[in-house]
Design a protein around this motif. Structure first.
Motif, short mmCIF file in Angstrom:
data_model
loop_
_atom_site.label_atom_id
_atom_site.label_comp_id
_atom_site.label_asym_id
_atom_site.label_seq_id
_atom_site.Cartn_x
_atom_site.Cartn_y
_atom_site.Cartn_z
N ARG A 179 8.88 -7.36 -10.02
CA ARG A 179 8.10 -8.20 -10.93
C ARG A 179 7.47 -7.37 -12.05
NH1 ARG A 179 4.88 -12.32 -6.83
NH2 ARG A 179 6.63 -12.69 -5.39
N ILE A 180 7.08 -6.16 -11.73
CA ILE A 180 6.50 -5.28 -12.76
C ILE A 180 7.53 -4.95 -13.82
CG2 ILE A 180 5.51 -2.99 -13.19
CD1 ILE A 180 4.32 -3.09 -10.37
N ILE A 181 8.72 -4.55 -13.37
CA ILE A 181 9.75 -4.06 -14.29
C ILE A 181 10.43 -5.20 -15.05
CG2 ILE A 181 11.96 -2.84 -14.43
CD1 ILE A 181 11.05 -1.17 -12.03
N ASN A 182 10.79 -6.27 -14.34
CA ASN A 182 11.63 -7.29 -14.94
C ASN A 182 10.88 -8.54 -15.41
OD1 ASN A 182 14.10 -5.86 -14.49
ND2 ASN A 182 13.97 -6.41 -12.31
N ARG A 183 9.64 -8.73 -14.94
CA ARG A 183 8.92 -9.94 -15.33
C ARG A 183 7.63 -9.64 -16.08
NH1 ARG A 183 9.19 -13.59 -9.78
NH2 ARG A 183 11.31 -13.00 -9.14
N GLY A 184 7.27 -8.37 -16.16
CA GLY A 184 6.03 -8.03 -16.84
C GLY A 184 4.79 -8.43 -16.08
N ASP A 185 4.94 -8.69 -14.76
CA ASP A 185 3.80 -9.04 -13.92
C ASP A 185 3.13 -7.74 -13.46
OD1 ASP A 185 1.98 -9.82 -12.04
OD2 ASP A 185 3.38 -10.98 -10.81
N LEU A 186 1.97 -7.43 -14.04
CA LEU A 186 1.32 -6.15 -13.79
C LEU A 186 0.22 -6.23 -12.74
CD1 LEU A 186 1.01 -4.88 -17.48
CD2 LEU A 186 2.88 -4.52 -15.84
N SER A 187 0.20 -7.31 -11.97
CA SER A 187 -0.88 -7.50 -10.99
C SER A 187 -0.87 -6.44 -9.90
CB SER A 187 -0.79 -8.89 -10.37
OG SER A 187 0.46 -9.07 -9.72
N THR A 188 0.30 -5.84 -9.62
CA THR A 188 0.35 -4.77 -8.61
C THR A 188 0.71 -3.42 -9.24
OG1 THR A 188 2.67 -5.23 -8.04
CG2 THR A 188 0.97 -6.38 -6.77
N ASN A 189 0.60 -3.34 -10.56
CA ASN A 189 0.83 -2.05 -11.23
C ASN A 189 -0.47 -1.24 -11.15
OD1 ASN A 189 2.14 -0.04 -12.73
ND2 ASN A 189 1.38 -0.87 -14.66
N PHE A 190 -0.78 -0.78 -9.93
CA PHE A 190 -2.06 -0.13 -9.67
C PHE A 190 -2.18 1.21 -10.38
CE2 PHE A 190 -1.16 -2.34 -5.47
CZ PHE A 190 -1.90 -3.47 -5.79
N THR A 191 -3.39 1.59 -10.68
CA THR A 191 -3.66 2.94 -11.15
C THR A 191 -3.60 3.87 -9.95
OG1 THR A 191 -5.09 2.14 -12.92
CG2 THR A 191 -5.34 4.45 -12.28
N VAL A 192 -2.77 4.91 -10.03
CA VAL A 192 -2.60 5.79 -8.88
C VAL A 192 -3.70 6.85 -8.86
CG1 VAL A 192 -0.11 5.42 -8.78
CG2 VAL A 192 -1.02 7.31 -10.15
N ALA A 193 -3.89 7.42 -7.69
CA ALA A 193 -4.90 8.45 -7.48
C ALA A 193 -4.22 9.71 -6.97
CB ALA A 193 -5.95 7.96 -6.48
N PRO A 194 -4.87 10.86 -7.10
CA PRO A 194 -4.29 12.10 -6.57
C PRO A 194 -3.96 11.96 -5.09
CG PRO A 194 -6.18 12.58 -7.95
CD PRO A 194 -6.15 11.09 -7.79
N GLY A 195 -2.77 12.42 -4.72
CA GLY A 195 -2.34 12.35 -3.33
C GLY A 195 -1.61 11.09 -2.94
N ASP A 196 -1.51 10.11 -3.85
CA ASP A 196 -0.82 8.86 -3.52
C ASP A 196 0.68 9.09 -3.31
OD1 ASP A 196 -3.10 7.40 -3.66
OD2 ASP A 196 -2.61 6.35 -5.52
N ILE A 197 1.26 8.26 -2.43
CA ILE A 197 2.70 8.27 -2.19
C ILE A 197 3.23 6.86 -2.44
CG2 ILE A 197 4.55 8.61 -0.50
CD1 ILE A 197 2.73 10.61 0.91
N ILE A 198 4.24 6.75 -3.28
CA ILE A 198 4.89 5.47 -3.57
C ILE A 198 6.27 5.50 -2.93
CG2 ILE A 198 5.80 3.96 -5.38
CD1 ILE A 198 3.66 5.27 -7.25
N THR A 199 6.55 4.50 -2.10
CA THR A 199 7.82 4.45 -1.39
C THR A 199 8.57 3.17 -1.77
OG1 THR A 199 6.95 5.70 0.48
CG2 THR A 199 8.93 4.42 0.87
N VAL A 200 9.82 3.35 -2.18
CA VAL A 200 10.69 2.21 -2.51
C VAL A 200 11.77 2.12 -1.44
CG1 VAL A 200 12.21 1.18 -4.24
CG2 VAL A 200 10.29 2.62 -4.97
N PRO A 201 11.76 1.08 -0.60
CA PRO A 201 12.76 0.99 0.48
C PRO A 201 14.11 0.53 -0.03
CG PRO A 201 11.37 -0.94 0.51
CD PRO A 201 10.83 -0.06 -0.60
N GLU A 202 15.14 0.75 0.79
CA GLU A 202 16.46 0.21 0.49
C GLU A 202 16.55 -1.21 1.02
OE1 GLU A 202 19.53 2.71 1.98
OE2 GLU A 202 19.17 4.30 0.52
N ARG A 203 17.35 -2.04 0.36
CA ARG A 203 17.50 -3.42 0.82
C ARG A 203 18.42 -3.45 2.02
NH1 ARG A 203 20.54 -3.30 -4.02
NH2 ARG A 203 22.78 -3.71 -3.70
N ALA A 204 18.23 -4.46 2.87
CA ALA A 204 19.07 -4.62 4.06
C ALA A 204 20.41 -5.22 3.66
CB ALA A 204 18.36 -5.54 5.05
N PHE A 205 21.47 -4.69 4.26
CA PHE A 205 22.82 -5.18 3.97
C PHE A 205 23.33 -6.01 5.13
CE2 PHE A 205 22.42 -1.37 1.36
CZ PHE A 205 22.85 -1.84 0.14
#
Length: 205
Positions: A179-205
């Motif tokens: 939603r952030i990338i393709n719809r411009g919905d920035l409601s979860t485009n959080f400001t990150v803090a030192p030490g944060d980890i962002i994880t993007v999972p793979e989709r289930a096949f």
């Protein structure tokens, strides 16, 4: 009396309608609070500035020594490593009160040398280039993911998560990356803090 009953009935109907409309809406996860420098423990080699109100001659800017201490005029050595700036300021106020009337002390971290590794932001999972990058003020989830080259073709971006360690606990926050990338919905485009980890999972096949 009849008018009063009618008014109450109208209000009840309106309240029920509001609850019904809200029940079907998707809940938005709470935004994580950006961490302040005041939340971080001072480390060895960090540079701190000590300022005493109305007593500029007592002000210093020094690195924290290998023994974890700094040397302050009048009071001598004070332990700084492992404490937050506000805690060190409180210690100094207590010690300086023997020499200065009602001392007001401010301790500011001017160079976070010891946090060079701890203050990095990491992006892992189904991104083109998993990375560990230095934190910058104002950096957001989107900034970090773009620095990782964006998501790859196997990603499930709307199931992404941000992990933040607070004290001894780790809290996760849902990120709707698609939603952030393709719809411009920035409601979860959080400001990150030192030490944060962002994880993007793979989709289930």
């Amino acid at each position: 009396m009849r008018i009063l009953r009618h008014t109450i009935l109208v209000l009840l109907v309106a309240m029920l309608a509001a609850c019904a409309s809200g029940g079907g809406s998707e809940s938005i996860p709470p935004a994580p609070q950006a961490a302040s420098v005041e939340d971080y423990a001072i480390g060895i080699d960090d540079v701190v500035q000590v300022a005493v109100w109305r007593n500029p001659e007592l002000g210093i800017t020094v690195p924290v020594r290998p023994d974890g201490r700094i040397s302050v005029p009048l009071v001598g050595d004070v332990m700084a490593a492992g404490k937050t700036p506000s805690e060190v300021a409180a210690d100094l106020q207590d010690k300086l009160s023997a020499y200065v009337r009602d001392p007001q002390v401010a301790v500011i971290l001017t160079d976070l040398r010891s946090h060079e590794y701890l203050s990095r932001v990491r992006v892992t999972g189904a991104v083109r280039t998993p990375i560990s990058i230095p934190h910058r003020p104002g950096m957001t989830v989107l900034d970090a993911v773009l620095a990782a080259g964006g998501v790859n073709e196997f990603a499930a971006p709307d199931r992404s998560s941000l992990y933040r360690r607070n004290g001894g606990q780790t809290t996760s926050y849902a990120i709707r990356l698609d939603r952030i990338i393709n719809r411009g919905d920035l409601s979860t485009n959080f400001t990150v803090a030192p030490g944060d980890i962002i994880t993007v999972p793979e989709r289930a096949f």
